[in-house]
Design an enzyme around this catalytic site. Sequence first.
Site, PDB file in Angstrom:
ATOM      1  N   ASP A 292       1.024  -1.036  -0.163  1.00  0.00           N
ATOM      2  CA  ASP A 292       0.140   0.002  -0.013  1.00  0.00           C
ATOM      3  C   ASP A 292       0.854   1.289   0.180  1.00  0.00           C
ATOM      4  O   ASP A 292       1.969   1.651   1.124  1.00  0.00           O
ATOM      5  CB  ASP A 292      -1.066   0.300   1.500  1.00  0.00           C
ATOM      6  CG  ASP A 292      -1.796  -1.299   1.664  1.00  0.00           C
ATOM      7  OD1 ASP A 292      -1.307  -1.914   0.925  1.00  0.00           O
ATOM      8  OD2 ASP A 292      -2.855  -0.673   2.725  1.00  0.00           O
TER       9      ASP A 292
ATOM     10  N   ASP B 264      -0.826  -2.655  -3.741  1.00  0.00           N
ATOM     11  CA  ASP B 264      -1.875  -2.488  -3.360  1.00  0.00           C
ATOM     12  C   ASP B 264      -2.391  -1.373  -3.384  1.00  0.00           C
ATOM     13  O   ASP B 264      -2.498  -0.985  -4.053  1.00  0.00           O
ATOM     14  CB  ASP B 264      -1.903  -2.997  -1.875  1.00  0.00           C
ATOM     15  CG  ASP B 264      -2.845  -4.208  -1.090  1.00  0.00           C
ATOM     16  OD1 ASP B 264      -3.524  -3.272  -1.642  1.00  0.00           O
ATOM     17  OD2 ASP B 264      -2.470  -4.888  -0.270  1.00  0.00           O
ATOM     18  N   ASP B 265      -3.822  -1.281  -2.502  1.00  0.00           N
ATOM     19  CA  ASP B 265      -4.105  -0.122  -2.211  1.00  0.00           C
ATOM     20  C   ASP B 265      -3.317   1.426  -2.810  1.00  0.00           C
ATOM     21  O   ASP B 265      -2.202   1.633  -2.222  1.00  0.00           O
ATOM     22  CB  ASP B 265      -4.438   0.686  -1.397  1.00  0.00           C
ATOM     23  CG  ASP B 265      -5.813  -0.880  -1.596  1.00  0.00           C
ATOM     24  OD1 ASP B 265      -5.808  -0.904  -2.291  1.00  0.00           O
ATOM     25  OD2 ASP B 265      -6.213  -1.500   0.390  1.00  0.00           O
TER      26      ASP B 265
ATOM     27  N   HIS C 247      -4.428  -1.666  -6.005  1.00  0.00           N
ATOM     28  CA  HIS C 247      -5.486  -2.259  -6.149  1.00  0.00           C
ATOM     29  C   HIS C 247      -6.722  -1.092  -6.611  1.00  0.00           C
ATOM     30  O   HIS C 247      -7.470  -0.977  -5.961  1.00  0.00           O
ATOM     31  CB  HIS C 247      -5.254  -2.726  -5.286  1.00  0.00           C
ATOM     32  CG  HIS C 247      -5.083  -4.464  -5.072  1.00  0.00           C
ATOM     33  ND1 HIS C 247      -4.537  -5.031  -3.760  1.00  0.00           N
ATOM     34  CD2 HIS C 247      -4.378  -5.013  -5.364  1.00  0.00           C
ATOM     35  CE1 HIS C 247      -4.400  -6.460  -4.186  1.00  0.00           C
ATOM     36  NE2 HIS C 247      -3.742  -5.968  -5.312  1.00  0.00           N
TER      37      HIS C 247
ATOM     38  N   LYS D  25     -14.935  -0.327   0.547  1.00  0.00           N
ATOM     39  CA  LYS D  25     -15.802  -1.617   1.200  1.00  0.00           C
ATOM     40  C   LYS D  25     -15.744  -1.689   3.010  1.00  0.00           C
ATOM     41  O   LYS D  25     -14.680  -1.061   3.379  1.00  0.00           O
ATOM     42  CB  LYS D  25     -14.678  -2.823   0.640  1.00  0.00           C
ATOM     43  CG  LYS D  25     -13.194  -2.886   1.483  1.00  0.00           C
ATOM     44  CD  LYS D  25     -12.513  -3.461   0.676  1.00  0.00           C
ATOM     45  CE  LYS D  25     -10.614  -3.473   1.181  1.00  0.00           C
ATOM     46  NZ  LYS D  25     -10.000  -4.451   0.978  1.00  0.00           N
TER      47      LYS D  25
ATOM     48  N   ARG E  66     -12.939   1.856  -4.968  1.00  0.00           N
ATOM     49  CA  ARG E  66     -13.677   1.738  -4.328  1.00  0.00           C
ATOM     50  C   ARG E  66     -14.127   1.657  -3.054  1.00  0.00           C
ATOM     51  O   ARG E  66     -13.146   2.168  -1.743  1.00  0.00           O
ATOM     52  CB  ARG E  66     -13.308  -0.190  -4.433  1.00  0.00           C
ATOM     53  CG  ARG E  66     -11.799  -0.859  -3.290  1.00  0.00           C
ATOM     54  CD  ARG E  66     -12.122  -1.744  -2.539  1.00  0.00           C
ATOM     55  NE  ARG E  66     -10.407  -2.344  -2.854  1.00  0.00           N
ATOM     56  CZ  ARG E  66      -9.548  -3.359  -2.164  1.00  0.00           C
ATOM     57  NH1 ARG E  66     -10.891  -4.369  -2.209  1.00  0.00           N
ATOM     58  NH2 ARG E  66      -8.306  -3.319  -1.650  1.00  0.00           N
TER      59      ARG E  66
END
Length: 355
Positions: A172, A193-194, A215, A248, A246
């Site tokens: 991340d 990743d993020d 991501h 979540k 996104r």
Amino acid sequence: MRSIFVALAGLILVVADVFGVEVNNLQQLADAKKGGEKLITIKNLEVPAGVTLDLDNLQAGTTVEFAGKVTFGYTQWLGPLIKITGKNIKIEGKPGHVIDGDGARWWDGKGGNGGRKKPRFIYFQASDSVITGLRIKNSPVHCFAVNGCNNVHLTDISMDNRDGRVKGHNTDAFDVANSDGVFIKNCDVYNQDDCLAINSGRNIVFENNTCTGGHGISIGSVGNGAQVEKVLVKGCKVSQSTLGIRIKTKKDESCLLKDITFDDIVLKNIKKRGINIQGNYKNSGPTGPPSPNCPIQNLVINNVRGNVDSKGTNIAVWVANASNWFWNSRVTGGKRELPCKGVPAGMDINCGKAA
Ligand SMILES: *[C@@H]1O[C@H](CO)[C@@H](O)[C@H](O)[C@H]1NC(C)=O
Ligand SMILES: *[C@@H]1O[C@H](CO)[C@@H](O)[C@H](O)[C@H]1NC(C)=O
């Protein structure tokens, strides 16, 4: 004579203060901190294995510059490799410098979920402070933890983890939690990743950043009573990533998401989902219907555009307590096999049907 000497010594102190001090090892850094130096230049420093580059408790008004190459010894531990805390401090990268985590020594494809113990790169907890111009390479696992911050600006930072394409994982770029006032701008991220992950906090702006290989831009996963309020993600580009944007929230946990805006976002070659909003997150993967304990209120998706690869899914939404959304997206490509579930009545989101 003595008075001349005192005057000279005073002058030297003043001069030293203006020009700052250059440090090439941790002892010099500790001395500079203890001596209350206001301008510290870290140059060509090798941080020994298992030791944190300590920029903890910097005095208000301190500037720390990075110059040359800063490297870190190898051992399996949780880090952080660098810790930065203080009020009214500035961390600045000088032209040509690099802060090289040499993550390949830790990468085993497992990230934070097992295998070698890997150090977090940078822990940052500050108020009224700035980090600017850093060139960061090859984070072993997560890069920035922006935690407990108040009015901080992170600008013109590049995180280049492209060497981790095969075995880098959970790298991340910016993890934000427990903060009020975080402004991340003009950054360039290539990771696995993020690009951004917000777990809690308010007044968070993520603007004019590019995110490649990872991501995508994420709020969450949020749960455990956390609140995320007043977030603006604007003018960003997400490419070659598993997800575009996104949100979540964790299934069966409570939380609140309020006043969240994604505006003017360009997606390019997204692999799995262009826009993904889900209320049923579990680390093991989404499971069954979402729970309603994490309302998502006042969400704006505006001018989110671009394309998803043919094997991916265009848009997926499955939430259980949504109110007052605005939606204007133009995402092409990908399948439209998933209906959007739980969106506020009257919304027209192009899910589960042909474009
Ligand atoms: C956006 O970020 C890039 C660097 O990634 C910079 O060159 C450009 O000036 C920024 N634009 C604005 C409006 O700040
Ligand atoms: C949905 O969220 C609201 C707050 O916006 C809350 O009062 C309500 O209890 C939630 N609904 C359910 C079924 O949990």
